[in-house]
Design a protein around this motif. Sequence first.
Motif, short mmCIF file in Angstrom:
data_model
loop_
_atom_site.label_atom_id
_atom_site.label_comp_id
_atom_site.label_asym_id
_atom_site.label_seq_id
_atom_site.Cartn_x
_atom_site.Cartn_y
_atom_site.Cartn_z
N TYR A 108 -48.95 11.52 59.67
CA TYR A 108 -48.62 11.74 58.26
C TYR A 108 -47.82 13.03 58.07
O TYR A 108 -46.82 13.06 57.35
N GLN A 109 -48.25 14.12 58.72
CA GLN A 109 -47.57 15.39 58.54
C GLN A 109 -46.12 15.33 59.02
O GLN A 109 -45.25 15.96 58.42
N ASN A 110 -45.85 14.58 60.08
CA ASN A 110 -44.50 14.50 60.63
C ASN A 110 -43.62 13.46 59.94
O ASN A 110 -42.40 13.59 59.93
N GLY A 129 -43.47 18.58 51.34
CA GLY A 129 -43.86 18.29 52.71
C GLY A 129 -44.44 19.50 53.43
O GLY A 129 -45.18 19.36 54.40
N TYR A 130 -44.12 20.70 52.94
CA TYR A 130 -44.71 21.92 53.52
C TYR A 130 -46.19 22.04 53.18
O TYR A 130 -46.90 22.84 53.79
N TYR A 131 -46.63 21.24 52.20
CA TYR A 131 -48.04 21.25 51.79
C TYR A 131 -48.54 19.80 51.79
O TYR A 131 -48.68 19.18 50.72
N PRO A 132 -48.74 19.23 52.98
CA PRO A 132 -49.02 17.79 53.10
C PRO A 132 -50.24 17.32 52.31
O PRO A 132 -50.25 16.19 51.82
N ASP A 137 -39.08 14.12 55.88
CA ASP A 137 -40.33 14.86 56.04
C ASP A 137 -40.69 15.66 54.79
O ASP A 137 -41.69 16.38 54.76
N LYS A 192 -39.47 18.21 53.75
CA LYS A 192 -39.32 19.65 54.01
C LYS A 192 -37.86 20.07 53.96
O LYS A 192 -37.53 21.14 53.42
N PRO A 226 -44.22 11.92 56.48
CA PRO A 226 -44.93 11.65 55.22
C PRO A 226 -44.29 10.56 54.37
O PRO A 226 -45.00 9.76 53.76
N TYR A 265 -54.85 9.63 58.21
CA TYR A 265 -54.13 10.89 58.05
C TYR A 265 -54.91 12.05 58.68
O TYR A 265 -54.33 12.89 59.39
N GLU A 271 -50.47 13.67 64.40
CA GLU A 271 -50.11 14.13 63.05
C GLU A 271 -49.05 13.22 62.43
O GLU A 271 -48.00 13.68 61.96
#
Length: 415
Positions: free
Chosen positions: A278-280, A142-145, A75, A77, A282, A270, A276
């Motif tokens: 992409y966010q989960n 990943g914290y800033y997708p 991810d 992150k 990436p 996305y 979500e």
Amino acid sequence: MKLYKQRLLSDAQLKRLSEHQYSCQSCSILDTFLQSYWNWLVSKVPIWLAPNLITILGLVINIITALILVWYSPDAKLEAPRWACALCGLGLFIYQSLDAIDGKQARRTGTANPLGELFDHGCDSISTVFVALSACIAVQLGYYPGWMFFQCFCAVTLFYCAHWQTYVSGTLRFGRVDVTEAQFTIMGILAISAIFGPSVWSTKFFSDTFYLWYLIPLSTLVCGLVALYSSLIVIFTGGVGKNGSTVAGTSVLSPVIPFSMVLVPAFIIYQKSTQEIYQNHPALYILAFGLVAAKVTNRLVVAHMTKSEMDYMDWSLLGPTMLFLNQYFNTFVNEYYVLWLCLIWVSVDLMRYCYQICQEICDHLHIELFRIPYPGGPQKVIPPTSSALEKNGSGGKKQQSDEEDSMPLLDNASH
């Protein structure tokens, strides 16, 4: 195994490809300093080792080390182990080094041919995806997708634009700060993460208003805009075909359509995903769409080398279509499973395409892909006459033309 067409290239296309002459202009800063290292390195390579085997070995190492990083932080992150960052940086260095000498090895052994250029650029298109992704994971983007999406798709877009302007002008052009500089910058990012840990990029400056990782997207934005501007200038003014058209006589804007069919769905899916996706996930998402972009870029390179029109539709687009239709029907299937199906489909399709293209060219030129067709290498290798610099492609290639490298005279006694 030819799943879709009996042949991908016509006899006319194969004939034009066999007549293709590689043309490149480069003024890269680092390339000048690295030439002595590359010349030393290729002198240590066995004379019997096929150039394409050098290329694919570097790519495999690059992919494996990047996937190790993905494994520990899918991810982008989770903080990946420092050793994984170091290993990924080493893998990129090995890939860059081998990527730089495959053309030299081809001229050293007298086996340079159009397939080598195509194979080179094809590997670059795939490497670009993994290199961009590994850099994002190393700084926990990943914290800033949104920024991660920008970083990765900016890389594949610039790679595509470099070959788009080549399709228009017939010459691959690189600036003072280009592929080599970008690769060594990412090696530096991975080295910093390996020494201090990925969390170092969250260090704050200027009264807690500026994070260290801001430097990466800002530099990408500035350098990307300069590179994009340079490519667009060539695209709109450098057409070598009739009335300023492409090398195939088609509109200079035609290549934008196939690539937009990758980039636009990637952004829409996305944004519209209710789960979500992409966010989960990436890394999985970027690999899936990145490999579609690599397939489309490969087809652009083939169109350039065969001086033929580029088809707009492609089987790899079926992968993103799965995700799009699933969203259209209110996410009938869990998007995570559809994304995996998409990645598997585009990976198989890309490998099938590359295999079939290489096989058709090998059959036409009567050569072998991973083997020099004479035992022990050539009886005599003619040294080139100058040292002008040349690149093999964007994701990271450095080469010199058949007349442009200065290698020592070698014979069978050198084995």
